[in-house]
Design a protein around this motif. Structure first.
Motif, PDB file in Angstrom:
ATOM      1  N   UNK A 244     -38.338  -4.656  -3.538  1.00  0.00           N
ATOM      2  CA  UNK A 244     -38.349  -4.910  -4.982  1.00  0.00           C
ATOM      3  C   UNK A 244     -37.666  -6.220  -5.395  1.00  0.00           C
ATOM      4  N   UNK A 245     -37.058  -6.951  -4.454  1.00  0.00           N
ATOM      5  CA  UNK A 245     -36.385  -8.198  -4.848  1.00  0.00           C
ATOM      6  C   UNK A 245     -36.843  -9.372  -3.995  1.00  0.00           C
ATOM      7  N   UNK A 246     -36.837 -10.541  -4.594  1.00  0.00           N
ATOM      8  CA  UNK A 246     -37.182 -11.775  -3.886  1.00  0.00           C
ATOM      9  C   UNK A 246     -36.428 -12.911  -4.540  1.00  0.00           C
ATOM     10  N   UNK A 247     -36.252 -14.005  -3.797  1.00  0.00           N
ATOM     11  CA  UNK A 247     -35.767 -15.234  -4.414  1.00  0.00           C
ATOM     12  C   UNK A 247     -36.821 -16.297  -4.206  1.00  0.00           C
TER      13      UNK A 247
ATOM     14  N   UNK B 152     -39.129 -15.646  -1.098  1.00  0.00           N
ATOM     15  CA  UNK B 152     -38.518 -14.969   0.044  1.00  0.00           C
ATOM     16  C   UNK B 152     -38.279 -13.522  -0.366  1.00  0.00           C
ATOM     17  N   UNK B 153     -39.052 -12.592   0.199  1.00  0.00           N
ATOM     18  CA  UNK B 153     -38.853 -11.180  -0.145  1.00  0.00           C
ATOM     19  C   UNK B 153     -37.588 -10.681   0.549  1.00  0.00           C
TER      20      UNK B 153
ATOM     21  N   UNK C 186     -34.647 -18.773  -8.471  1.00  0.00           N
ATOM     22  CA  UNK C 186     -35.051 -17.673  -9.350  1.00  0.00           C
ATOM     23  C   UNK C 186     -35.004 -16.387  -8.541  1.00  0.00           C
ATOM     24  N   UNK C 187     -34.345 -15.366  -9.097  1.00  0.00           N
ATOM     25  CA  UNK C 187     -34.281 -14.058  -8.436  1.00  0.00           C
ATOM     26  C   UNK C 187     -35.254 -13.137  -9.148  1.00  0.00           C
TER      27      UNK C 187
END
Ligand SMILES: *[C@@H]1O[C@H](CO)[C@@H](O)[C@H](O)[C@H]1NC(C)=O
Ligand SMILES: *[C@@H]1O[C@H](CO)[C@@H](O)[C@H](O)[C@H]1NC(C)=O
Ligand SMILES: *[C@@H]1O[C@H](CO)[C@@H](O)[C@H](O)[C@H]1NC(C)=O
Length: 398
Positions: free
Chosen positions: A170-173, A165-166, A195-196
């Motif tokens: 720059x970040x997703x889980x 899941x964006x 997980x991040x």
């Protein structure tokens, strides 16, 4: 080993981690590969549904989804993808490495690669280095999990079968099931971990952090571990009721992407009343009327995304019985109403054993003015008697 900086910040005491103190974290360099794409507006425009017959024009087979420049042969399965800062990551499950002579070099429970070129959907670049094969995991183990890694009969494994899941550029889980082998016989689910991913696009490094060993216990619906879609800053997270419906019912939670890692911001959907509630369900029996989808066949894996070409949300999946057929259900909103009769859009070539791990994404074909969702990149785990590996295809709707 310089290549992978792994730090275990907290001893894996089962009492639970102090908030903000991860149980595991790792940072590794990634190749400087850029695969730009255009985001299409992820929004139903309230106009008519288009192309709802899901007729297929053709399917192009790209063969194996792998790094064709890797001197080692990787046998691996499952997984999912997501795109951050013009890069498309592919995460995979159990990965076995052999050298050119076929000799075993190593084994780990997950691995990661980057899409190399959207015009060649089978091309990846592995994120690893030959010197680390056999020890490099994309998702870090806790200290306790790591201590069992060499115990083949009791080891932990961390597996996923859907996309990440964006949350930003720059970040997703990404939700991963933590399973444990029990005396070499049964594989027991221990829970689901989150997980991040934090990408440093300038320094070309990916940091993967697990705040807790388990984000969901095996008693909870594991929202986001079956599918997810982000619309207007809200992440819709889909869970299979594995235990009571045997993978037929899909339950839904949502949260603002900016607060996704704060569970107190989550809401849970009850399809019977059409209401969202802040109280997380505690399932003790099948609850099909609360589910957004109650399928006539069990799901194995799938993905949900908005298709501009169809002006609707698609769930493209494999079921648990035949495992070769890419099927589609659709809905005008992430909540539904979802169609109930699935349509087969492609029968994937069978290996010598059953196939699984269906994945698909429209991202590869959201470049150069293409209509999002008209073409899909498809992937699944193709299994012969002796090896299994992901295959890549391009499906074009008529
Ligand atoms: C992606 O690449 C394009 C150029 O191809 C650039 O304009 C855009 O800013 C990039 N986006 C991100 C999030 O890096
Ligand atoms: C079904 O789910 C709804 C919404 O979460 C809940 O209110 C209801 O108690 C559940 N019913 C059963 C039998 O679990
Ligand atoms: C994104 O869309 C714009 C406008 O249609 C186009 O100029 C640009 O080339 C597209 N970028 C990609 C990566 O396809």
């Amino acid at each position: 080993m310089l290549f992978v900086k792994t730090i275990f910040l907290a001893s894996a005491l089962f009492a639970g981690s102090i908030r903000g103190t991860p149980v595991a974290s790792t940072t590794y360099p990634i190749p400087t590969i850029i695969t730009p794409y255009n985001k299409t507006s992820p929004e139903y425009d309230a106009g008519e549904l288009q192309n709802s017959d899901f007729e297929v024009h053709d399917v192009l087979d790209f063969g194996a989804l792998k790094d064709y420049n890797n001197e080692y042969a990787l046998d691996r399965d499952g997984g999912g993808s997501c795109s951050l800062s013009n890069r498309t990551f592919w995460f995979f499950c159990d990965t076995i490495v052999a050298d050119a002579t076929g000799a075993f070099r190593g084994f780990y429970s997950n691995s990661v690669a980057l899409a190399l070129d959207y015009n060649h959907a089978g091309w990846l670049r592995d994120i690893s280095a030959s010197s680390t094969y056999g020890t490099f995991s994309a998702i870090p183990f806790t200290e306790e999990e790591e201590s069992m890694a060499k115990d083949i009969f009791n080891r932990y494994a961390i597996w996923t079968y859907t996309d990440c899941v964006a949350l930003s550029d720059t970040t997703a889980v990404h939700f991963w099931e933590v399973v444990q082998f029990s005396s070499g016989e049964d594989i027991v689910s221990r829970g689901t971990t989150m997980a991040v991913y934090n990408l440093d696009p300038d320094g070309n490094e990916l940091t993967v952090t697990r705040e807790d060993q388990f984000y969901y216990s095996v008693e909870e619906y594991a929202y986001g571990s079956f599918a997810n879609v982000v619309v207007d800053g809200i992440a819709y997270l889909y869970a299979l009721d594995v235990k009571y419906s045997y993978r037929q019912d899909v339950h839904l939670a949502c949260a603002p992407v900016s607060q996704l890692t704060d569970k107190s911001s989550w809401k849970y959907f009850d399809a019977a009343s059409g209401e969202w509630s802040s109280t997380q369900p505690s399932p003790s029996e099948r609850n099909a009327s609360a589910a957004v989808i109650s399928n006539s066949m069990p799901f194995s894996s799938g993905n949900i995304y908005y298709s501009e070409y169809h002006n609707q949300y698609l769930l493209v999946f494999f079921n648990n019985w035949i495992d070769n057929m890419f099927r589609v259900l659709s809905a005008p909103t992430p909540v539904g109403p979802w169609t109930t009769d699935n349509k087969v859009i492609f029968e994937a070539p069978a290996g010598k054993s059953y196939n699984y791990g269906a994945q698909s994404t429209p991202v590869y074909y959201q470049t150069d003015g293409q209509t999002g969702g008209k073409n899909l990149m498809l992937a699944y785990t193709y299994q012969d008697f002796l090896s299994k590996y992901p295959k890549a295809m391009k499906l074009k709707f008529a």
